[in-house]
Design a protein around this motif. Structure first.
Motif, PDB file in Angstrom:
ATOM      1  N   UNK A 109      -3.410  12.132  -2.508  1.00  0.00           N
ATOM      2  CA  UNK A 109      -4.456  11.501  -1.705  1.00  0.00           C
ATOM      3  C   UNK A 109      -3.937  11.389  -0.293  1.00  0.00           C
ATOM      4  N   UNK A 110      -4.706  11.899   0.700  1.00  0.00           N
ATOM      5  CA  UNK A 110      -4.228  11.921   2.081  1.00  0.00           C
ATOM      6  C   UNK A 110      -4.076  10.545   2.664  1.00  0.00           C
ATOM      7  N   UNK A 111      -4.811   9.588   2.175  1.00  0.00           N
ATOM      8  CA  UNK A 111      -4.744   8.230   2.751  1.00  0.00           C
ATOM      9  C   UNK A 111      -3.625   7.413   2.116  1.00  0.00           C
ATOM     10  N   UNK A 112      -3.491   7.485   0.806  1.00  0.00           N
ATOM     11  CA  UNK A 112      -2.525   6.622   0.106  1.00  0.00           C
ATOM     12  C   UNK A 112      -1.262   7.354  -0.290  1.00  0.00           C
ATOM     13  N   UNK A 113      -1.209   8.638  -0.120  1.00  0.00           N
ATOM     14  CA  UNK A 113      -0.077   9.467  -0.535  1.00  0.00           C
ATOM     15  C   UNK A 113       0.185   9.380  -2.026  1.00  0.00           C
ATOM     16  N   UNK A 114      -0.788   8.992  -2.760  1.00  0.00           N
ATOM     17  CA  UNK A 114      -0.644   8.891  -4.212  1.00  0.00           C
ATOM     18  C   UNK A 114      -0.843  10.261  -4.823  1.00  0.00           C
ATOM     19  N   UNK A 115       0.058  10.641  -5.767  1.00  0.00           N
ATOM     20  CA  UNK A 115      -0.035  11.908  -6.465  1.00  0.00           C
ATOM     21  C   UNK A 115      -1.226  11.859  -7.419  1.00  0.00           C
ATOM     22  N   UNK A 116      -2.127  12.738  -7.201  1.00  0.00           N
ATOM     23  CA  UNK A 116      -3.330  12.771  -8.034  1.00  0.00           C
ATOM     24  C   UNK A 116      -3.153  13.723  -9.217  1.00  0.00           C
TER      25      UNK A 116
END
Length: 799
Positions: free
Chosen positions: A588-595
């Motif tokens: 996710x570009x905003x949270x840097x969470x690996x999707x």
């Protein structure tokens, strides 16, 4: 004494009378005397010199008198006298002697003696002429064959001999030949000696003949009527007989019709032969030698039998062009003469084309660098108007620089290369059609040459072996190979037992440690091919390198995206000598969470189940046994979120990345504007000082060149900057982007996650978003160099 007195009396006849009569008819012999003084008593008739009468009439007896035949004379028996006293021309006809059935023998001099009672005896001399009718008239040919109506048939130049014979007649008749109202005189008609011959009676008759000779008959003598006429006197009827000359005539004229205009191949034509002048009608032989498409029909004759025609049907082909059609007319009754007419056929047909190598060339021994000649063999009627050469179906034109000379029927290829081989054709065009020849194959032999690529890098571990396949292009394909290794130990040729060869390919199983020093286990392997033409000039090279991590993928792009999915395709980089696979991490570009994490054997994949309205970063990495490559970063977003941002821009929450991008662009534009305004103001101040000192407007520069350029506008200044930049700095190359040349500087911290990343932004979204990096990764700064040369008064410039 009495006979002597009679002879004296005949000589002293009182009157002489001539009388003519026709044999077979009764004759009346008058006895005419001067007017007597008294009445006659005895009348005696004598013939010729006879002293004895053959007949007498005694007028003393009864009124009718007494008739007496003397010596039983035949003439006397046929005679009878009639007494009458008729004054006539101061004379008195005492009477007349009528003789029945007068014959030619009765002709002669008759004496009529008249005795009177008291007067002296008187005598009258009568000359009797007897004419005889002709018995007949006949015509005979040269073979003494009697001709009735038609004589012949004869042929031209023949001689005709006809004999016309008149039988009987007294006096002898005159016989002559007449034709077309004219008498045929000597030497064409000549009488023959007369000769007596029997003709239907016991006594011979006289024959009078006339021979007619026509020495050379001509065509005009056919049907000519010949008339034979025989005439004696006016007392007899003339005789005539006609015969007609019949001739056998050869043909006078032969004509062929239907060949005056050119024929067309494949279109049936009618040809007619006409013969005239033959009698009887001629037989016609109509033929075309060598033609298989011609059929002659039965002959036909005209009503007047003077003309004969024969038709034929021809389905012409190109082979019939130039052939001769012959019509021969002959009269079977004139075997020594025939008449022929010939015509040369003109057949229009489409070109017949054949492309061939020049005879002097051996098609199996043409090498690179030699000159090649092609000839286009064309048969066409009418002649071809255009010739086009083709190579592999494409038109060829004269290009002297490339050694191609296409001139009508000839094609010259100078210094041919292997690329010139292939199929060559020529196309010919005439008024009928355009035809392309069958291909003529050009086979160019050349020495082996490595197929692309020439240099191949092969990664392998120190203990592994690698299979190297060497493929070359060669003609002929019988190639012998040589393998060499260039390592720290020098160049070494490998034995033939270490590799296999088949045709234009060779295979080598290579182990680096077997061909190098212990401290160097890699090298360069060369492959060289040789055929009968020569040896390969540039070898095929295999660069052996140690196996390592793969290179990162390149040219990644979004191939499809929707509200909940993204599809990406990349081009794989070098695999490092080992089998590689591809890993993709979606954040996710905003949270840097690996999707999501995705693994694929190919650099093409799709991500499903994404949340609508979010921006994502995709990190594509290649991996093998030696490690991983640096990631290739792609920014993606949901399509529906982009639509919401466009439609609800007043209420939607802006993306932090978009805000940063807008700020950077705005600042950059502001800096450019300030620099442009400052530069323009400085240029105006300098131009004003230059105008205030007109005497010093010429300044000597360092190069000795005097120049005062006009004051340019800002845009003009930028253009001039580009030109000056090229003139003064030869090492500066203009980028495809124009005067503003971006230079990318990457600052990386060791061990940072963003180290070595490259960012890709889709083309359709570059105006809205700027590529971002994950936290902890250093930013890539772009510096722009603007060089503005305002004036050359003192060679100042601003950056």
């Amino acid at each position: 004494m009495a006979g002597e007195q009679l002879r004296m009396g005949k000589r002293n006849a009182t009157t002489t009378v001539t009388h003519f009569t026709l044999a077979g008819s009764p004759g009346q012999l008058p006895c005419e005397l001067p007017v007597p003084s008294d009445r006659p008593t005895l009348i005696l008739w004598y013939k010729d010199e006879s002293t004895k009468p053959f007949y007498s009439f005694d007028a003393r007896e009864a009124s009718s008198g007494h008739h007496k035949v003397h010596e039983n004379s035949s003439l006397g028996r046929r005679s009878r006298f009639t007494l009458e006293t008729i004054p006539q021309n101061f004379q008195t006809r005492v009477g007349f002697l009528e003789v029945k059935n007068v014959t030619l023998a009765d002709a002669g001099n008759y004496t009529c003696r008249v005795d009177f009672m008291t007067s002296q005896t008187m005598m009258s001399l009568v000359q009797l002429h007897v004419h005889e009718e002709m018995r007949g008239l006949e015509i005979f040919d040269n073979n003494d064959k009697m001709i009735r109506d038609v004589v012949g048939p004869y042929q031209e130049s023949s001689q005709v001999r006809l004999s016309c014979r008149a039988y009987g007649g007294h006096p002898l008749p005159e016989v002559r030949w007449v034709s077309r109202g004219e008498e045929l005189i000597h030497p064409r008609a000549l009488p023959l000696p007369d000769s007596p011959m029997p003709l239907g009676s016991d006594r011979p008759v006289t024959v009078r003949s006339a021979m007619l000779i026509l020495r050379e008959l001509t065509r005009h003598d056919d049907g000519r009527r010949l008339r034979c006429e025989a005439r004696s006197t006016n007392l007899t009827l003339g005789l005539h007989k006609e015969v007609t000359i019949s001739m056998h005539l050869p043909p006078l004229r032969v004509e062929i019709e239907g060949t005056d205009v050119p024929l067309r191949a494949g279109v049936e034509a009618s040809i007619m032969c006409r013969s005239t002048g033959s009698k009887p009608p001629a037989t016609l032989d109509l033929k075309i030698d060598g033609s298989t498409g011609f059929k002659a029909l039965p002959p036909q004759s005209s009503l007047d039998q003077n003309t004969t025609i024969r038709r034929g049907r021809l389905l012409p082909s190109s082979e019939d062009n130039g052939r001769t059609i012959t019509c021969t007319a002959k009269n079977p009754l004139v075997p020594d003469y025939r008449l022929s007419a010939t015509r040369r056929l003109q057949v229009h047909f489409a070109p017949e084309v054949q492309a061939r190598l020049a005879p002097a060339l051996n098609p199996k021994n043409i090498k690179e660098g030699e000159d090649v000649y092609f000839v286009c063999h064309i048969r066409a009627n009418p002649p071809e108007s255009r010739v086009q050469w083709l190579h592999q179906g494409r038109p060829l034109f004269t290009v002297k620089e490339k050694g191609v000379l296409a001139q009508a029927r000839n094609l010259v290829l100078q210094r041919v290369s292997r690329h010139a081989q292939g199929k060559y054709q020529c196309t010919a065009t005439n008024a009928i059609n355009t035809v392309t020849s069958a291909p003529a194959t050009l086979d160019v032999m050349f020495a082996p040459e490595c197929k692309e690529p020439r240099n191949v890098t092969v990664s392998v571990t120190a203990t592994e072996e690698v299979t190297l396949d060497c493929a070359v292009e060669s003609n002929p394909e019988e190639v012998s190979f040589t393998w060499k290794v260039n390592s720290s130990r020098g160049v070494k040729e490998l034995p033939a037992s270490t590799f296999t060869s088949h045709g234009t390919t060779s295979r080598l199983v290579y182990k680096p440690q077997e061909h190098a020093h212990t401290h160097e286990q890699y090298g360069v392997v060369f492959c060289l091919g040789t055929n009968k033409i020569g040896k390969q000039k540039v070898p095929c090279m295999f660069i052996i390198t140690p196996a390592g991590p793969p290179e990162e993928p390149v040219s990644c792009s979004l191939v499809n995206h929707s509200a909940t999915s993204l599809a990406v395709a990349c081009v794989p980089g070098h695999d490092g000598g080992l089998q590689q696979h591809f890993l993709t991490t979606v954040r996710d570009a905003a949270t840097q969470e690996v999707v999501a994490n995705i693994s694929s054997p190919t650099p093409s994949f799709s991500v499903e189940g994404l949340a609508p309205g979010r921006d994502y970063l995709l990190l594509v990495t290649a991996a093998n046994e030696k490690g991983r490559s640096s990631p290739y970063i792609i920014q993606g977003f949901a399509l529906k979120v982009a639509e919401n941002k466009i439609n609800d821009s007043s209420t939607a929450e802006s993306s932090p990345l978009l805000a940063v991008f807008v700020g950077v662009v705005s600042g950059f534009v502001f800096i450019l504007t300030v620099l442009a305004v400052a530069t323009r103001s400085r240029c105006r101040r300098r131009r004003g000082r230059a105008n205030a000192a007109p005497d010093s407007n010429k300044l000597t520069g360092g190069g000795g060149v005097d120049e005062v350029p006009p004051s340019p506008s800002t845009k003009a200044s930028l253009d001039e900057v580009e030109e000056e930049d090229e003139d003064e700095d030869g090492n500066t190359v203009e980028s495809p982007g124009g005067l503003l040349e971006p230079r990318e500087v990457e600052s990386q911290d060791a061990g940072s996650p963003g180290s070595g990343y490259r960012t890709y932004v889709p083309a359709q979204q570059q105006q809205q978003q700027q590529p971002l990096h994950p936290p902890g990764a250093s930013n890539s700064h772009k510096y722009y160099k603007i060089k503005i040369n305002c004036t050359r008064l003192n060679n100042e410039s601003f950056v």
